[in-house]
Write an enzyme that holds these catalytic residues in place. Structure first.
Site, short mmCIF file in Angstrom:
data_model
loop_
_atom_site.label_atom_id
_atom_site.label_comp_id
_atom_site.label_asym_id
_atom_site.label_seq_id
_atom_site.Cartn_x
_atom_site.Cartn_y
_atom_site.Cartn_z
N ARG A 1 0.74 -1.19 0.02
CA ARG A 1 0.09 0.11 0.13
C ARG A 1 0.70 1.20 -0.01
O ARG A 1 0.46 2.26 -0.40
CB ARG A 1 -1.04 -0.10 1.07
CG ARG A 1 -1.85 -1.10 0.88
CD ARG A 1 -3.01 -1.33 2.04
NE ARG A 1 -2.41 -1.77 3.22
CZ ARG A 1 -2.11 -2.97 3.62
NH1 ARG A 1 -2.42 -3.98 2.88
NH2 ARG A 1 -1.47 -3.32 4.79
N GLU B 1 3.35 -6.72 13.03
CA GLU B 1 2.44 -6.86 13.89
C GLU B 1 1.79 -8.28 13.80
O GLU B 1 1.43 -8.97 14.82
CB GLU B 1 1.23 -5.79 13.59
CG GLU B 1 0.23 -5.73 14.51
CD GLU B 1 -0.83 -4.83 14.46
OE1 GLU B 1 -0.89 -4.40 13.29
OE2 GLU B 1 -1.75 -4.90 15.24
P1 AMP Z 1 4.74 -2.61 11.18
O1 AMP Z 1 5.85 -3.05 10.77
O2 AMP Z 1 4.22 -3.50 12.54
O3 AMP Z 1 4.79 -1.11 11.65
O4 AMP Z 1 3.36 -2.78 10.44
C1 AMP Z 1 3.34 -1.91 9.32
C2 AMP Z 1 3.17 -2.63 8.07
O5 AMP Z 1 2.03 -3.50 8.39
C3 AMP Z 1 2.44 -1.50 7.05
O6 AMP Z 1 3.21 -2.06 5.68
C4 AMP Z 1 1.18 -1.95 7.03
O7 AMP Z 1 0.54 -1.83 5.75
C5 AMP Z 1 0.93 -3.21 7.71
N1 AMP Z 1 0.15 -3.09 8.81
C6 AMP Z 1 0.22 -3.60 10.06
N2 AMP Z 1 -0.70 -3.44 10.95
C7 AMP Z 1 -1.60 -3.18 10.05
C8 AMP Z 1 -3.12 -2.95 10.36
N3 AMP Z 1 -3.80 -2.88 11.73
N4 AMP Z 1 -3.90 -2.47 9.15
C9 AMP Z 1 -3.34 -2.28 8.06
N5 AMP Z 1 -1.97 -2.60 7.64
C10 AMP Z 1 -1.29 -2.91 8.71
#
Ligand code: AMP
Length: 175
Positions: A59, A96
């Protein structure tokens, strides 16, 4: 349309892609031309002191390419493992929901570049940390990190700033 109305189009999908995750679905916002344009302009920022826009698969590609076009800058994709055709450098990181690897072309940005890094959501910060480290390994500087939505309780911002206090992180909405 006001920015708040555009942001209200982001839809929460509970338990996707797995139980316990509240997924921020930006597709209704992207489908609305006024909302997409408003958010693109907001993400691009006022000063635009960057020479290249890095978007993180997937995205971050959509938002990043729109920002790059809006601000007349180049766009650089940081991709999941095995997708880029030329020589790459890579970083693994915790999500996550899982573990992943992102890669950049070895010549994706130059030491003279100041980069805007873009993603849709900042959750635990692992993805953006990996992108930051790839950019530093390539010798470029970072103008700003910008996301549409910051999931504050996961403390991604704190995690990034602990390691790289010099970085500016801007989120359009935090919740
Ligand atoms: P992080 O590395 O944990 O900060 O996760 C961010 C990445 O995972 C981004 O590329 C987001 O597109 C995706 N992502 C993580 N959690 C979500 C969520 N709750 N909703 C949408 N995308 C998420």
């Amino acid at each position: 349309m006001q920015l708040q109305q555009a942001l209200a189009l982001v839809r929460d999908i509970p338990d996707f892609p797995q139980s316990g995750i509240l997924f921020k679905d930006i597709t209704p916002l992207l489908a609305n031309p006024q909302a997409f344009a408003l958010v693109t302009s907001e993400l691009a920022g006022d000063t635009q002191q960057y020479s290249q826009v890095v978007g993180i698969e997937a995205r971050g590609f959509i938002l990043g390419a729109a920002i790059a076009s809006h601000s007349s800058r180049g766009f650089v994709p940081f991709r999941k493992a095995g997708k880029l055709p030329h020589t790459t450098i890579s970083k693994s990181y915790g999500l996550e929901y899982g573990v992943d690897v992102i890669e950049a072309h070895i010549d994706a940005v130059q030491p003279s570049d100041s980069v805007l890094i873009v993603d849709d959501v900042l959750a635990t910060g692992g993805t953006l940390l990996a992108a930051i480290e790839l950019i530093y390994e390539l010798g470029a500087s970072i103008s700003e990190v910008v996301v549409l939505y910051e999931i504050s309780f996961l403390k991604g911002r704190e995690r990034i700033l602990e390691k790289y206090p010099e970085i500016t992180i801007r989120s359009i909405v935090a919740g």
